[in-house]
Design a protein around this motif. Structure first.
Motif, PDB file in Angstrom:
ATOM      1  N   PRO A  74       0.849  -1.278   0.100  1.00 44.68           N
ATOM      2  CA  PRO A  74      -0.082  -0.021  -0.128  1.00 44.68           C
ATOM      3  C   PRO A  74       1.021   1.260  -0.118  1.00 44.68           C
ATOM      4  O   PRO A  74       1.995   1.114   0.369  1.00 44.68           O
ATOM      5  CB  PRO A  74      -0.862  -0.055   1.201  1.00 44.68           C
ATOM      6  CG  PRO A  74      -0.592  -1.525   1.701  1.00 44.68           C
ATOM      7  CD  PRO A  74       0.793  -1.912   1.101  1.00 44.68           C
ATOM      8  N   VAL A  75       0.236   2.594  -0.465  1.00 44.02           N
ATOM      9  CA  VAL A  75       1.105   3.677  -0.299  1.00 44.02           C
ATOM     10  C   VAL A  75       0.234   4.599   0.246  1.00 44.02           C
ATOM     11  O   VAL A  75      -0.963   4.702   0.226  1.00 44.02           O
ATOM     12  CB  VAL A  75       1.380   3.880  -1.889  1.00 44.02           C
ATOM     13  CG1 VAL A  75       0.300   4.103  -2.760  1.00 44.02           C
ATOM     14  CG2 VAL A  75       2.533   5.403  -1.836  1.00 44.02           C
ATOM     15  N   ILE A  76       1.017   5.640   0.860  1.00 45.65           N
ATOM     16  CA  ILE A  76       0.437   6.887   1.440  1.00 45.65           C
ATOM     17  C   ILE A  76       0.960   8.077   0.442  1.00 45.65           C
ATOM     18  O   ILE A  76       2.134   8.096   0.441  1.00 45.65           O
ATOM     19  CB  ILE A  76       0.663   7.348   2.649  1.00 45.65           C
ATOM     20  CG1 ILE A  76      -0.107   6.068   3.641  1.00 45.65           C
ATOM     21  CG2 ILE A  76       0.114   8.717   3.021  1.00 45.65           C
ATOM     22  CD1 ILE A  76       0.264   6.492   5.150  1.00 45.65           C
ATOM     23  N   LEU A  77      -0.090   8.918  -0.169  1.00 44.73           N
ATOM     24  CA  LEU A  77       0.769   9.950  -0.879  1.00 44.73           C
ATOM     25  C   LEU A  77       0.323  11.251   0.147  1.00 44.73           C
ATOM     26  O   LEU A  77      -0.795  11.343   0.531  1.00 44.73           O
ATOM     27  CB  LEU A  77      -0.305  10.420  -2.306  1.00 44.73           C
ATOM     28  CG  LEU A  77      -0.416   9.272  -3.051  1.00 44.73           C
ATOM     29  CD1 LEU A  77      -1.318   9.560  -4.474  1.00 44.73           C
ATOM     30  CD2 LEU A  77       1.123   8.599  -3.426  1.00 44.73           C
ATOM     31  N   ASN A  78       1.464  12.129   0.478  1.00 49.30           N
ATOM     32  CA  ASN A  78       1.182  12.987   1.336  1.00 49.30           C
ATOM     33  C   ASN A  78       1.728  14.307   0.587  1.00 49.30           C
ATOM     34  O   ASN A  78       2.776  14.455   0.183  1.00 49.30           O
ATOM     35  CB  ASN A  78       2.377  12.944   2.616  1.00 49.30           C
ATOM     36  CG  ASN A  78       2.456  14.022   3.419  1.00 49.30           C
ATOM     37  OD1 ASN A  78       3.345  14.877   3.242  1.00 49.30           O
ATOM     38  ND2 ASN A  78       1.575  14.400   4.254  1.00 49.30           N
ATOM     39  N   PHE A  79       0.457  14.957   0.194  1.00 49.22           N
ATOM     40  CA  PHE A  79       0.629  16.307  -0.252  1.00 49.22           C
ATOM     41  C   PHE A  79       0.852  17.328   0.481  1.00 49.22           C
ATOM     42  O   PHE A  79       0.037  17.654   1.685  1.00 49.22           O
ATOM     43  CB  PHE A  79      -0.745  16.645  -1.202  1.00 49.22           C
ATOM     44  CG  PHE A  79      -1.076  15.675  -2.217  1.00 49.22           C
ATOM     45  CD1 PHE A  79      -0.307  15.860  -3.615  1.00 49.22           C
ATOM     46  CD2 PHE A  79      -1.676  14.509  -2.234  1.00 49.22           C
ATOM     47  CE1 PHE A  79      -0.716  15.039  -4.466  1.00 49.22           C
ATOM     48  CE2 PHE A  79      -2.096  13.824  -3.253  1.00 49.22           C
ATOM     49  CZ  PHE A  79      -1.486  13.916  -4.129  1.00 49.22           C
ATOM     50  N   TRP A  80       1.860  18.092   0.459  1.00 47.75           N
ATOM     51  CA  TRP A  80       2.300  19.340   1.421  1.00 47.75           C
ATOM     52  C   TRP A  80       2.933  20.466   0.767  1.00 47.75           C
ATOM     53  O   TRP A  80       3.070  20.458  -0.451  1.00 47.75           O
ATOM     54  CB  TRP A  80       3.435  18.556   2.479  1.00 47.75           C
ATOM     55  CG  TRP A  80       4.625  18.193   1.644  1.00 47.75           C
ATOM     56  CD1 TRP A  80       4.773  17.005   1.085  1.00 47.75           C
ATOM     57  CD2 TRP A  80       5.784  18.750   1.526  1.00 47.75           C
ATOM     58  NE1 TRP A  80       6.183  16.711   0.604  1.00 47.75           N
ATOM     59  CE2 TRP A  80       6.656  18.100   0.769  1.00 47.75           C
ATOM     60  CE3 TRP A  80       6.059  20.100   1.610  1.00 47.75           C
ATOM     61  CZ2 TRP A  80       7.934  18.211   0.580  1.00 47.75           C
ATOM     62  CZ3 TRP A  80       7.581  20.615   1.675  1.00 47.75           C
ATOM     63  CH2 TRP A  80       8.516  19.712   0.842  1.00 47.75           C
ATOM     64  N   ALA A  81       3.116  21.523   1.552  1.00 50.19           N
ATOM     65  CA  ALA A  81       3.821  22.640   0.827  1.00 50.19           C
ATOM     66  C   ALA A  81       4.669  23.211   2.320  1.00 50.19           C
ATOM     67  O   ALA A  81       4.162  23.064   3.178  1.00 50.19           O
ATOM     68  CB  ALA A  81       2.951  23.825   0.452  1.00 50.19           C
ATOM     69  N   SER A  82       5.771  23.826   1.931  1.00 44.89           N
ATOM     70  CA  SER A  82       6.638  24.237   2.858  1.00 44.89           C
ATOM     71  C   SER A  82       6.185  25.388   4.082  1.00 44.89           C
ATOM     72  O   SER A  82       6.723  25.332   4.992  1.00 44.89           O
ATOM     73  CB  SER A  82       8.034  24.560   2.247  1.00 44.89           C
ATOM     74  OG  SER A  82       7.924  25.877   1.488  1.00 44.89           O
ATOM     75  N   TRP A  83       5.399  26.038   3.236  1.00 42.83           N
ATOM     76  CA  TRP A  83       4.713  27.079   4.051  1.00 42.83           C
ATOM     77  C   TRP A  83       3.664  26.715   5.050  1.00 42.83           C
ATOM     78  O   TRP A  83       3.295  27.358   5.910  1.00 42.83           O
ATOM     79  CB  TRP A  83       4.414  28.346   3.343  1.00 42.83           C
ATOM     80  CG  TRP A  83       3.532  27.940   2.160  1.00 42.83           C
ATOM     81  CD1 TRP A  83       3.647  27.726   1.052  1.00 42.83           C
ATOM     82  CD2 TRP A  83       2.252  27.470   2.453  1.00 42.83           C
ATOM     83  NE1 TRP A  83       2.683  27.375   0.159  1.00 42.83           N
ATOM     84  CE2 TRP A  83       1.656  26.926   0.891  1.00 42.83           C
ATOM     85  CE3 TRP A  83       1.031  27.614   3.235  1.00 42.83           C
ATOM     86  CZ2 TRP A  83       0.172  26.891   0.768  1.00 42.83           C
ATOM     87  CZ3 TRP A  83      -0.400  27.140   2.919  1.00 42.83           C
ATOM     88  CH2 TRP A  83      -0.534  26.754   1.662  1.00 42.83           C
TER      89      TRP A  83
END
Length: 186
Positions: A74-83
């Motif tokens: 399985p996979v987790i996609l972690n969408f993020w931004a530095s701010w």
């Protein structure tokens, strides 16, 4: 001659009766066959739980990462931004969980660079010493495929390539670990 005629009529009636039973049995069993076909048919693709995860591939250095159907883990996609403050809060715990479950789970960090500044994102990766693969979604195309709206967004995808859950915002490490255990069966 009457006896032969009666016998022929009886045999004919028996054949008609058996034919009617066979047709009736077939008609009654067809909905089950359709239901079985529907259960085994591949789910449609979309950005919701229960749907096949939208496919993508990203080349980062000499490695290629992506999602496209069944996979080993399985996979987790972690969408993020530095701010993003919640992303900063989540990063150390996500990193620990990624290391702890690395044999049974892939974690892909996806910086939505279209809404960030790549040098800041690269500093973020170094600051939090992220050990899982990090990709840069330069045009926001992957985030758009998953109907991204907030940071962080975690998409949990099972071995069959089907989204099991989309988590908007940050969870505690304990809550996220429970979801990882459920996803991986660990």
């Amino acid at each position: 001659m009457k006896a032969v005629h009666k016998r022929n009529v009886t045999i004919l009636a028996l054949i008609v009766f058996l034919a009617v039973l066979a047709i009736e049995h077939k008609v009654k069993s067809e909905p089950k066959a359709v239901a079985v076909l529907q259960q085994t048919a591949e789910p449609e693709t979309g950005a919701s739980a229960g749907l096949k995860a939208p496919p993508f591939t990203v080349q980062e250095g000499d490695k290629q990462y992506g999602v496209d159907g069944a996979r080993e883990k399985p996979v987790i996609l972690n969408f993020w931004a530095s701010w993003c403050d919640p992303c900063r809060q989540e990063a150390p715990e996500l990193n620990k969980l990624a290391m702890k479950y690395s044999k049974v789970l892939d974690v892909y960090g996806i910086n939505v660079t279209s809404q960030d500044y790549k040098p800041n994102a690269e500093r973020f990766v170094k600051k939090y010493m992220l050990t899982f693969p990090v990709m840069y979604d330069l045009k926001g195309q992957i985030f758009d495929k998953y109907n991204g709206a907030v940071f962080p967004t975690n998409v949990l995808i099972d071995k069959n390539g089907v989204i099991s859950e989309i988590i908007l915002g940050v969870l505690s490490a304990e809550e996220l670990e429970k979801k990882i255990i459920a996803l991986t069966g660990s």
